[in-house]
Write a protein that holds these residues in place. Sequence first.
Motif, PDB file in Angstrom:
ATOM      1  N   ILE A 100       0.861  -1.183   0.000  1.00 19.53           N
ATOM      2  CA  ILE A 100       0.000   0.000   0.000  1.00 19.53           C
ATOM      3  C   ILE A 100       0.895   1.230   0.000  1.00 19.53           C
ATOM      4  N   SER A 101       0.494   2.239  -0.746  1.00 16.72           N
ATOM      5  CA  SER A 101       1.300   3.456  -0.840  1.00 16.72           C
ATOM      6  C   SER A 101       1.409   4.126   0.526  1.00 16.72           C
ATOM      7  N   PRO A 102       2.493   4.880   0.777  1.00  9.40           N
ATOM      8  CA  PRO A 102       2.681   5.504   2.100  1.00  9.40           C
ATOM      9  C   PRO A 102       1.551   6.443   2.509  1.00  9.40           C
ATOM     10  N   ASP A 103       0.861   7.050   1.545  1.00 14.64           N
ATOM     11  CA  ASP A 103      -0.249   7.934   1.911  1.00 14.64           C
ATOM     12  C   ASP A 103      -1.570   7.168   2.017  1.00 14.64           C
ATOM     13  N   GLY A 104      -1.542   5.868   1.790  1.00 16.52           N
ATOM     14  CA  GLY A 104      -2.725   5.045   1.966  1.00 16.52           C
ATOM     15  C   GLY A 104      -3.762   5.155   0.868  1.00 16.52           C
ATOM     16  N   GLN A 105      -3.413   5.742  -0.282  1.00 16.72           N
ATOM     17  CA  GLN A 105      -4.411   5.960  -1.325  1.00 16.72           C
ATOM     18  C   GLN A 105      -4.447   4.860  -2.375  1.00 16.72           C
ATOM     19  N   TRP A 141       6.358  -0.437  -2.292  1.00 18.19           N
ATOM     20  CA  TRP A 141       6.258   0.992  -2.624  1.00 18.19           C
ATOM     21  C   TRP A 141       7.312   1.742  -1.827  1.00 18.19           C
ATOM     22  N   HIS A 142       8.039   2.608  -2.494  1.00 23.45           N
ATOM     23  CA  HIS A 142       9.107   3.370  -1.845  1.00 23.45           C
ATOM     24  C   HIS A 142       8.523   4.271  -0.762  1.00 23.45           C
ATOM     25  N   PRO A 143       9.118   4.316   0.439  1.00 27.31           N
ATOM     26  CA  PRO A 143       8.514   5.092   1.532  1.00 27.31           C
ATOM     27  C   PRO A 143       8.641   6.602   1.372  1.00 27.31           C
TER      28      PRO A 143
END
Length: 548
Positions: free
Chosen positions: A484-489, A527-529
């Motif tokens: 999951i992407s770091p911003d949660g989208q 996904w890259h942080p």
Amino acid sequence: GQNAYAGIIQANDHFDQVTFDEERQNFQRSGQALEPSSEGKIVTRTTLGYTTQRLQQFENQRNQRQSKKRQREEELEQNNGASSLVETSDDEITYGVWGPPTVEERLDRDDQLTDIQKMGVQGLAPEQIAEREHLKERNRQRGKSDTNSDGDNDQDTAEDEEANFDRMVERKMSHLLPPRLASGEEGKACEPQTMFHGKEEYNYKGQSWISPPSGLGSLLLGTDDTAQEGKQHELPMDHHKCYVPKKCIHRFLGHNKGVHRIRLFPQTGHLLLSAGLDGKCKVWSTTENNLNVMRTYIGHTAAVRDVQFNHNGTKFVSCSFDRYIRLWNTESGAVLGTYTNRRVPYTIKFYPHDDNLFVVGCSDNKIVTYDSTTGDITQEYNHHLAPVNSILFVEDHGTKMITTSDDKKVLVWEWDIGVPIKYISDPTMHAMPCTALHPAKQYFCGQSLDNHIAVFQARDRFALQKKKKYQGHQVAGYACQMDISPDGQFLVSGDGNGKLYFWDWKRHKMLQKYRAHDNGPTVSCVWHPLESSTVFTCGWDGVIKMWK
């Protein structure tokens, strides 16, 4: 009777057939029977109608019955008057219950001994000795260890029992697993090797090659004391907005076979750790000016199943199908520990609050906790009915642990308590070999093998979120790790056909799909942080791709 004009009327006594047959048999045996009248008078046999021979036969039968009755009474009196114990060598009156073995017991024990135990090998026939020598030579040629023929080798017996237990535990899936470790092979793991491929291990400032680039050091954990306390300096979800990548910008080549798992360096993502099916682990640099392999770690004889960094990236663990787990120093490549419980480790995770503890999901349906300082197993979690596939820590940086298994169950555990606090099981559920935690720590998702991604609460009731369902990919039969992407989208996952899929987390809509890998599945993606649209994928074609 009753008087009437026609004469005397007698009562019609009812006498059913069963009662009649019973009274007839009684009359034939004893000469007495009940008459069918209501008074129930007894009818006795008379001499009327019988010959003298028949009457004598009745008298003889009566005398025989009386004689047998008296004989039984006399035997009963004799048995009651005699002692219940038999006067033999097993007499408890003389020795008591704690007496020495009786003659009969010693004879039975001697009868149970084999010829070798009684007389040794020299007491066998020449044909038997020749056959034993032939079997010993055959086992030597096949590489089997020679056991003591005298039967005195208790250690070999214990090892055989342990091997039989291993075989029993893994009998249902032995065709899917590598060969079991031979007895005493726990300390015979292959000799580890490491190779550094970079230009220099330390720069002019004295910083190691694993140190993050300038400007990113503040994102790492603070002092070692705070690290041990588990106080992580995590970036907020709104630190930067993420976007779906548009194309593959780089291919990392170096593994001779497929790549099964990739992990990014904690918090900074400037290094990428890969687990190869060729038994090697590699660390790659992901910075723009240096996209190369930095170090190779060779320490397994079979495919590496999973790898995991510790909280600050200074160490990592690898588990392999050769049934060994190894703890590595990321910087130097030194092996800090080798562990095995003779089972195949499927997944591995560091305990978030203590880097000296790591948890392993094994092929014998158990989750075990290792203490890396002593090498001992400190806790076992044994409630799954099939091999354990994934482990996830939730709630307050890891006070609870979620595990999934081939038994199609999801179990929730309190740390260091061997009894689950929550069962998640439903007849419609499928096995979920991979799980991922949402950055908001409110949900976790599982890769269900019926070709969709299921979402559960990561706290409270751990309820299934039926409205949150992501589908459209084909993952049946493959353990494709999602992220999951770091911003949660955004949610990203590979599938069994080598494609890469992106979904919108809130709208549950597929946004994009790419053809990522050939000749097999896209088995892992991360996904890259820090970089907003950088994703790494790997597949069984041996290529690691960087998307942006």
